[in-house]
Design a protein around this motif. Structure first.
Motif, PDB file in Angstrom:
ATOM      1  N   ASP A 107      -5.115   5.795   4.610  1.00  0.00           N
ATOM      2  CA  ASP A 107      -4.721   7.034   4.224  1.00  0.00           C
ATOM      3  C   ASP A 107      -3.475   7.272   3.912  1.00  0.00           C
ATOM      4  OD1 ASP A 107      -7.574   7.965   4.514  1.00  0.00           O
ATOM      5  OD2 ASP A 107      -7.048   9.136   6.342  1.00  0.00           O
TER       6      ASP A 107
ATOM      7  N   VAL B   5      -8.411  10.888  -4.439  1.00  0.00           N
ATOM      8  CA  VAL B   5      -7.108  11.680  -4.400  1.00  0.00           C
ATOM      9  C   VAL B   5      -7.235  12.886  -4.547  1.00  0.00           C
ATOM     10  CG1 VAL B   5      -5.271  11.767  -6.170  1.00  0.00           C
ATOM     11  CG2 VAL B   5      -6.596   9.736  -6.263  1.00  0.00           C
ATOM     12  N   PHE B   6      -6.637  13.593  -3.322  1.00  0.00           N
ATOM     13  CA  PHE B   6      -6.534  14.903  -3.130  1.00  0.00           C
ATOM     14  C   PHE B   6      -8.092  15.449  -2.940  1.00  0.00           C
ATOM     15  CE2 PHE B   6      -2.423  15.021  -5.084  1.00  0.00           C
ATOM     16  CZ  PHE B   6      -1.861  15.645  -4.188  1.00  0.00           C
TER      17      PHE B   6
ATOM     18  N   ALA C 113      -3.789  12.765   1.006  1.00  0.00           N
ATOM     19  CA  ALA C 113      -3.487  13.002  -0.536  1.00  0.00           C
ATOM     20  C   ALA C 113      -4.231  11.914  -1.310  1.00  0.00           C
ATOM     21  CB  ALA C 113      -1.954  12.826  -0.701  1.00  0.00           C
TER      22      ALA C 113
ATOM     23  N   GLU D 234      -0.710  10.431   3.352  1.00  0.00           N
ATOM     24  CA  GLU D 234      -0.901  11.852   3.493  1.00  0.00           C
ATOM     25  C   GLU D 234       0.205  12.527   2.581  1.00  0.00           C
ATOM     26  OE1 GLU D 234      -2.771  13.350   5.805  1.00  0.00           O
ATOM     27  OE2 GLU D 234      -3.323  11.225   6.741  1.00  0.00           O
ATOM     28  N   ALA D 235       0.075  13.770   2.317  1.00  0.00           N
ATOM     29  CA  ALA D 235       0.876  14.474   1.354  1.00  0.00           C
ATOM     30  C   ALA D 235       2.263  14.312   1.737  1.00  0.00           C
ATOM     31  CB  ALA D 235       0.456  15.810   1.402  1.00  0.00           C
ATOM     32  N   GLY D 236       3.137  14.193   0.944  1.00  0.00           N
ATOM     33  CA  GLY D 236       4.758  14.025   1.114  1.00  0.00           C
ATOM     34  C   GLY D 236       4.992  12.749   1.913  1.00  0.00           C
ATOM     35  N   GLU D 237       4.141  11.891   2.008  1.00  0.00           N
ATOM     36  CA  GLU D 237       4.456  10.478   2.365  1.00  0.00           C
ATOM     37  C   GLU D 237       5.199   9.646   1.755  1.00  0.00           C
ATOM     38  OE1 GLU D 237       2.266   8.514   6.367  1.00  0.00           O
ATOM     39  OE2 GLU D 237       1.266   8.376   4.410  1.00  0.00           O
TER      40      GLU D 237
ATOM     41  N   MET E 239      -3.582  18.162   8.517  1.00  0.00           N
ATOM     42  CA  MET E 239      -3.424  17.860   6.948  1.00  0.00           C
ATOM     43  C   MET E 239      -4.507  16.762   6.553  1.00  0.00           C
ATOM     44  SD  MET E 239       0.478  16.592   5.204  1.00  0.00           S
ATOM     45  CE  MET E 239       1.202  17.228   6.590  1.00  0.00           C
ATOM     46  N   SER E 240      -4.731  16.983   5.165  1.00  0.00           N
ATOM     47  CA  SER E 240      -5.695  16.043   4.779  1.00  0.00           C
ATOM     48  C   SER E 240      -4.989  15.041   3.807  1.00  0.00           C
ATOM     49  CB  SER E 240      -6.705  16.662   4.024  1.00  0.00           C
ATOM     50  OG  SER E 240      -6.289  17.384   2.741  1.00  0.00           O
TER      51      SER E 240
END
Length: 68
Positions: free
Chosen positions: A30, A67-68, A4, A32-35, A1-2
Motif C-alpha cells: 500500500d 487507487v483511492f 491511496a 498511504e495518502a501523502g506518502e 487512514m486508508s
C-alpha cells in the motif's frame, strides 16, 4: 487512514516463444495518502510493468490495483 494506492497480490505473466515469463509475482503493498514512494530495482525487475498496470495501460494476469 486508508491507502491511496493498493496493489493486492498483483501478478503479470507473458507467453513468449521461450515459454511463460513471470514479470510480476504476487506483488502486494500500500501507498498511504501523502506518502512519498520510489520504485527501485535492477533491469527486468518489473518496474515498468507495475507502473503500466497502475496507469491502466496493461491488465494484471491476477490480483487487483485500487487507487483511492
Amino acid at each position: 487512514m486508508s491507502a491511496a494506492v493498493r496493489f493486492d497480490h498483483v501478478s503479470k505473466r507473458f507467453d513468449t516463444p521461450r515459454g511463460l515469463l513471470h514479470a510480476l509475482q504476487d506483488v502486494a503493498f500500500d501507498i498511504e495518502a501523502g506518502e512519498f514512494f520510489g520504485l527501485l530495482g535492477p533491469n527486468g525487475a518489473g518496474k515498468t510493468t507495475l507502473i503500466s498496470i497502475l496507469a491502466g495501460l496493461s491488465r494484471p494476469s491476477s490480483g487487483r490495483v485500487a487507487v483511492f
